[in-house]
Scaffold this motif. Structure first.
Motif, PDB file in Angstrom:
ATOM      1  N   LEU A  73       0.677  -1.264  -0.089  1.00 15.56           N
ATOM      2  CA  LEU A  73       0.277   0.134   0.417  1.00 15.56           C
ATOM      3  C   LEU A  73       0.948   1.019  -0.065  1.00 15.56           C
ATOM      4  O   LEU A  73       0.867   2.189  -0.757  1.00 15.56           O
ATOM      5  CB  LEU A  73      -0.685   0.065   1.428  1.00 15.56           C
ATOM      6  N   THR A  74       2.239   1.270   0.380  1.00 15.77           N
ATOM      7  CA  THR A  74       3.030   2.671   0.640  1.00 15.77           C
ATOM      8  C   THR A  74       3.129   2.920  -0.261  1.00 15.77           C
ATOM      9  O   THR A  74       3.154   3.531  -1.308  1.00 15.77           O
ATOM     10  CB  THR A  74       3.936   2.256   1.631  1.00 15.77           C
ATOM     11  N   THR A  75       4.712   1.429  -1.410  1.00 18.27           N
ATOM     12  CA  THR A  75       4.771   1.894  -2.759  1.00 18.27           C
ATOM     13  C   THR A  75       3.796   2.535  -3.335  1.00 18.27           C
ATOM     14  O   THR A  75       3.619   2.892  -4.923  1.00 18.27           O
ATOM     15  CB  THR A  75       5.681   0.840  -2.523  1.00 18.27           C
ATOM     16  N   ARG A  76       2.362   1.739  -3.855  1.00 18.11           N
ATOM     17  CA  ARG A  76       1.511   2.604  -4.234  1.00 18.11           C
ATOM     18  C   ARG A  76       1.178   3.818  -4.353  1.00 18.11           C
ATOM     19  O   ARG A  76       0.616   4.250  -5.565  1.00 18.11           O
ATOM     20  CB  ARG A  76      -0.070   1.506  -3.566  1.00 18.11           C
ATOM     21  N   VAL A  77       0.926   4.856  -2.716  1.00 17.42           N
ATOM     22  CA  VAL A  77       1.151   5.973  -3.149  1.00 17.42           C
ATOM     23  C   VAL A  77       2.120   6.230  -3.592  1.00 17.42           C
ATOM     24  O   VAL A  77       1.722   7.521  -4.923  1.00 17.42           O
ATOM     25  CB  VAL A  77       1.394   6.510  -1.686  1.00 17.42           C
ATOM     26  N   ALA A 135      19.964  -4.602  -2.962  1.00 21.21           N
ATOM     27  CA  ALA A 135      20.355  -4.109  -3.684  1.00 21.21           C
ATOM     28  C   ALA A 135      20.005  -3.934  -5.012  1.00 21.21           C
ATOM     29  O   ALA A 135      20.252  -3.197  -5.895  1.00 21.21           O
ATOM     30  CB  ALA A 135      21.196  -5.273  -4.235  1.00 21.21           C
ATOM     31  N   THR A 136      18.707  -3.888  -5.076  1.00 20.74           N
ATOM     32  CA  THR A 136      18.258  -3.916  -6.869  1.00 20.74           C
ATOM     33  C   THR A 136      16.776  -3.048  -6.607  1.00 20.74           C
ATOM     34  O   THR A 136      16.520  -1.733  -7.176  1.00 20.74           O
ATOM     35  CB  THR A 136      17.523  -5.223  -6.905  1.00 20.74           C
ATOM     36  N   MET A 137      15.382  -3.642  -5.973  1.00 23.48           N
ATOM     37  CA  MET A 137      14.225  -2.942  -6.547  1.00 23.48           C
ATOM     38  C   MET A 137      14.556  -2.111  -5.410  1.00 23.48           C
ATOM     39  O   MET A 137      13.675  -0.809  -6.262  1.00 23.48           O
ATOM     40  CB  MET A 137      13.224  -3.532  -5.616  1.00 23.48           C
ATOM     41  N   VAL A 138      14.709  -1.882  -4.087  1.00 23.23           N
ATOM     42  CA  VAL A 138      14.929  -0.673  -3.850  1.00 23.23           C
ATOM     43  C   VAL A 138      15.502   1.183  -4.371  1.00 23.23           C
ATOM     44  O   VAL A 138      15.537   2.285  -4.250  1.00 23.23           O
ATOM     45  CB  VAL A 138      15.327  -0.355  -2.286  1.00 23.23           C
ATOM     46  N   ALA A 139      16.504   0.100  -5.306  1.00 22.76           N
ATOM     47  CA  ALA A 139      17.489   1.196  -5.774  1.00 22.76           C
ATOM     48  C   ALA A 139      16.766   1.428  -7.164  1.00 22.76           C
ATOM     49  O   ALA A 139      17.327   2.368  -7.945  1.00 22.76           O
ATOM     50  CB  ALA A 139      18.718   0.562  -6.066  1.00 22.76           C
ATOM     51  N   MET A 187      11.103   8.080  -5.300  1.00 24.34           N
ATOM     52  CA  MET A 187      10.880   8.146  -3.276  1.00 24.34           C
ATOM     53  C   MET A 187      10.102   6.305  -3.336  1.00 24.34           C
ATOM     54  O   MET A 187      10.748   6.346  -1.856  1.00 24.34           O
ATOM     55  CB  MET A 187      10.236   9.523  -3.050  1.00 24.34           C
ATOM     56  N   GLY A 188       8.945   6.478  -3.446  1.00 25.15           N
ATOM     57  CA  GLY A 188       8.010   5.317  -2.637  1.00 25.15           C
ATOM     58  C   GLY A 188       8.996   4.591  -3.262  1.00 25.15           C
ATOM     59  O   GLY A 188       9.008   3.266  -1.967  1.00 25.15           O
ATOM     60  N   LYS A 189       9.216   4.084  -4.573  1.00 25.04           N
ATOM     61  CA  LYS A 189      10.051   2.906  -4.270  1.00 25.04           C
ATOM     62  C   LYS A 189      11.674   2.291  -3.319  1.00 25.04           C
ATOM     63  O   LYS A 189      11.079   1.686  -3.186  1.00 25.04           O
ATOM     64  CB  LYS A 189       9.927   2.283  -5.352  1.00 25.04           C
ATOM     65  N   SER A 190      12.237   3.166  -3.927  1.00 21.79           N
ATOM     66  CA  SER A 190      13.433   3.986  -2.073  1.00 21.79           C
ATOM     67  C   SER A 190      12.932   3.947  -1.213  1.00 21.79           C
ATOM     68  O   SER A 190      14.072   4.492  -0.585  1.00 21.79           O
ATOM     69  CB  SER A 190      14.209   5.404  -2.923  1.00 21.79           C
ATOM     70  N   ALA A 191      11.734   4.235  -0.481  1.00 21.09           N
ATOM     71  CA  ALA A 191      11.584   4.075   0.555  1.00 21.09           C
ATOM     72  C   ALA A 191      12.279   4.895   1.908  1.00 21.09           C
ATOM     73  O   ALA A 191      13.113   5.350   2.088  1.00 21.09           O
ATOM     74  CB  ALA A 191      12.625   2.487   1.188  1.00 21.09           C
ATOM     75  N   GLN A 192      11.992   6.295   0.911  1.00 19.33           N
ATOM     76  CA  GLN A 192      12.503   7.522   1.026  1.00 19.33           C
ATOM     77  C   GLN A 192      11.289   8.459   1.692  1.00 19.33           C
ATOM     78  O   GLN A 192      10.349   7.849   1.913  1.00 19.33           O
ATOM     79  CB  GLN A 192      13.191   8.491   0.062  1.00 19.33           C
ATOM     80  N   PHE A 193      12.058   9.345   2.615  1.00 17.64           N
ATOM     81  CA  PHE A 193      10.910   9.467   3.931  1.00 17.64           C
ATOM     82  C   PHE A 193      10.672  10.362   2.883  1.00 17.64           C
ATOM     83  O   PHE A 193      10.782  11.433   1.377  1.00 17.64           O
ATOM     84  CB  PHE A 193      12.012  10.767   4.885  1.00 17.64           C
TER      85      PHE A 193
END
Length: 617
Positions: A184-188, A265-269, A236-242
């Motif tokens: 849900l968070t990354t969907r935003v 190593a991959t998806m969050v980058a 930012m959503g995919k890379s878990a940034q504030f």
């Protein structure tokens, strides 16, 4: 041979997908040891194609586009069309994509091998490897995409794979909750990215990367700003940034090798990769670069502070990942996309090493609580050496890979804003602090996990493989900059010396904190509250729940009660009730009595004659 491999570039997507189907369909019928071997073929194809592409572009003159080198191979196909407009899909492999393919392939291959030992007794063996293959192909599709359309397909697929792998142990309620939270968070962010694509389509009439690169500077300033900010939010959503960072620590509920591959190593980058891929758009939008810069510095410093007090070794590394991605976003914010990508490549190697080392520790010690470890350097010497190498690279010890890339980021930010540069230096000091603390708690002091043992060869070999880039990859920086058609810059020893001094200070403090933690000194009430505040992530999740989740749920329940139950269901059920009542009333006239029917007929005729006489006057 190089040309032959490049003509099969499509195999980096199709081959892992096919392997996923094969493993899911017949994996149970094959020998258990054969599944990792079959699954490893997918990452090997990525490495082969990436290496072939780098061979093709090595030594070639840079193309007219300044953010990439010559394209080694490309293809495009018609997908959707309406009138004069269409949405083609295709792939293009240049040096940026080729390096990323090698990174994804090497890390995925190490994870495939490591998982053979880590999950040897797990019942979901085939499902796990099928999902890993599916993720590998999806990430490859994202990397080699030649347009936002192709990229978005891979973007959503890796998100779906992340959801499935975080919740791999679906019988654990915490794992299921973490998977839903991540999804849900990354969907935003993904919704913001889709809106950004709509803005670009309306302004340029195309979503091809080459068209965006050529047309970004011609867009009206406000259009470019809106599009770039929306794309930045997606990254930012995919890379878990504030402020989208809360899902990544909870994602540690998944298997540790998954954390090494996807969440380090991959998806969050992928967010960093996306911004680098469409850099001309961000050159035309200074406000979007400012968003990236502020989010990056905030994430680098804030996540570093939170990592200091974590007891779970995986959460220490999770917050470390958020912090290191913050360094990359800060570099993007000051226009140093090449330094950001350099740090992405270095970070992929040493952070995957650290996560797999943590997996080895958990496997050998039977716990992931740092306070329940201790003295493991004697019982797990190879794992200890791998951890020390990964830690040296992460904190930026001179000579290790992180020293070259992290200092390059700090230098570029420092020269743009001294205040923000100092903030990144402090974040680097915090990195040394929490890693020194974790190292002492896990490997030094008295042995707590008395039954701890070294991991099997299938888990140690990937560690030894990843030790090599963690030590030596930084020396290939000039080559990497050359592939990206960017000039390499010498190390700024003034900034590097300041960062080194803060690193030593931070490591000393962290080592001391671990000693005091071992002696369990009493804390004051203020210290207890402060630690609780930091450990909770400054109550960010609680704030999001109170301000966003709970009001949204309450609003949805109110809409359900009023719109759905009262209005919609009321109309449908009311219509049925009216029809039923009328039918029941009229059915009483059907008595079967001939005299009643005759009386009613006479009454009806008289009523009709009276009405005719009345209206005919």
């Amino acid at each position: 041979m190089t040309d032959f491999v490049l003509t099969l570039s499509w195999s980096v997507v199709v081959f892992p997908f096919a392997l996923a189907v094969v493993i899911a369909a017949v994996g149970r019928r094959t020998h258990r040891a054969a599944v990792p071997v079959i699954a490893s073929l997918g990452p090997m194809s990525l490495v082969a194609v990436g290496a072939a592409a780098l061979t093709r572009v090595a030594g070639t003159a840079a193309s007219s586009q300044p953010w990439t080198s010559a394209i080694a191979f490309s293809a495009r196909y018609s997908w959707l069309s309406a009138g004069d407009h269409g949405l083609p899909v295709g792939y293009a492999i240049d040096s940026l994509a080729a390096v990323m393919l090698v990174v994804v392939g090497v890390v995925a291959l190490c994870v495939m091998v490591f998982s053979a030992g880590y999950l040897a007794e797990d019942d979901g063996w085939n499902r796990y490897y099928a999902l890993l293959c599916l993720f590998t192909g999806s990430m490859a599709g994202l990397v080699i995409a030649d347009s936002f359309v192709s990229l978005f397909i891979g973007w959503e697929l890796v998100g779906a794979c992340s959801y499935l792998l975080i919740g791999f142990w679906y019988r654990k309620s915490d794992a299921v909750a973490a998977a839903v939270k991540a999804f849900l968070t990354t969907r935003v962010g993904d919704v913001a990215l889709m809106l950004g694509l709509a803005v670009l389509w309306s302004g340029l009439g195309s979503l091809q990367f080459e068209d965006v690169a050529r047309g970004a500077s011609t867009l009206p300033m406000h259009t470019a700003a809106v599009a770039a900010v929306l794309v930045a939010l997606g990254a930012m959503g995919k890379s878990a940034q504030f402020p989208f960072h809360g899902w990544l620590p909870d994602a540690m509920e998944g298997p540790t090798p998954v954390s090494a591959l996807i969440h380090a190593a991959t998806m969050v980058a992928a967010g960093v990769y996306l911004v680098a891929r469409v850099w001309p758009l961000f050159e035309a939008a200074p406000v979007a670069r400012m968003v990236l810069l502020l989010a990056g510095v905030t994430s680098a410093l804030g996540a570093g502070i939170i990592a200091v007090v974590q007891r779970d070794i995986k959460k220490v590394l999770a917050y470390s990942t958020i912090s290191q991605l913050g360094f990359m976003f800060a570099a993007l914010g000051v226009g140093a996309w090449d330094a950001a990508f350099f740090h992405l490549v270095m970070h992929a190697g040493f952070k995957a090493l650290l996560f797999l080392t943590a997996g080895s520790l958990i496997h050998g010690a039977g716990t992931q609580d740092l306070t329940e470890m201790g003295g493991l350097r004697r019982r797990m010497p190879i794992t200890f050496v791998a951890w020390i190498v990964g830690t040296g690279a992460l904190i930026g010890v001179p000579g290790f890979s992180g020293f070259f890339s992290k200092d390059a980021v700090i230098e570029r930010v420092w020269y743009t804003s001294t205040v923000l540069g100092v903030a990144l230096v402090l974040a680097a000091g915090l990195t040394a602090l929490y890693m020194a603390r974790a190292t002492r708690l896990a490997f030094f002091g008295e042995s707590v996990a008395v039954s701890a043992h070294e991991s099997p060869p299938s888990m140690l070999i990937p560690l030894l493989v990843l030790v090599v880039p963690a030590i030596g990859a930084g020396y290939a920086g000039n080559t990497l900059y050359g592939w990206l058609s960017r000039p390499s810059e010498p190390i700024a020893w003034g900034v590097a010396s300041a960062a080194l001094l803060v690193m030593v200070l931070g490591a000393s403090i962290g080592w001391g904190l671990a000693r005091r933690a071992a002696q369990a000194p009493p804390r004051s009430a203020f210290a207890e509250k402060t630690v609780a505040l930091i450990e909770s992530g400054f109550y960010w999740d609680a704030a999001v729940s109170r301000l966003i989740v709970e009001p949204t749920v309450a609003a949805m329940r109110a809409l359900w009660a009023v719109v759905d139950r009262l209005i919609t269901d009321g109309l449908v059920e009311g219509s049925a009730a009216v029809a039923q009542t009328l039918g029941s009333s009229l059915s009483r006239l059907q008595s079967g009595n001939a005299q009643t029917y005759s009386a009613v007929m006479v009454f009806g005729v008289l009523a009709m004659l009276a009405a005719s006489a009345w209206f005919g006057r």
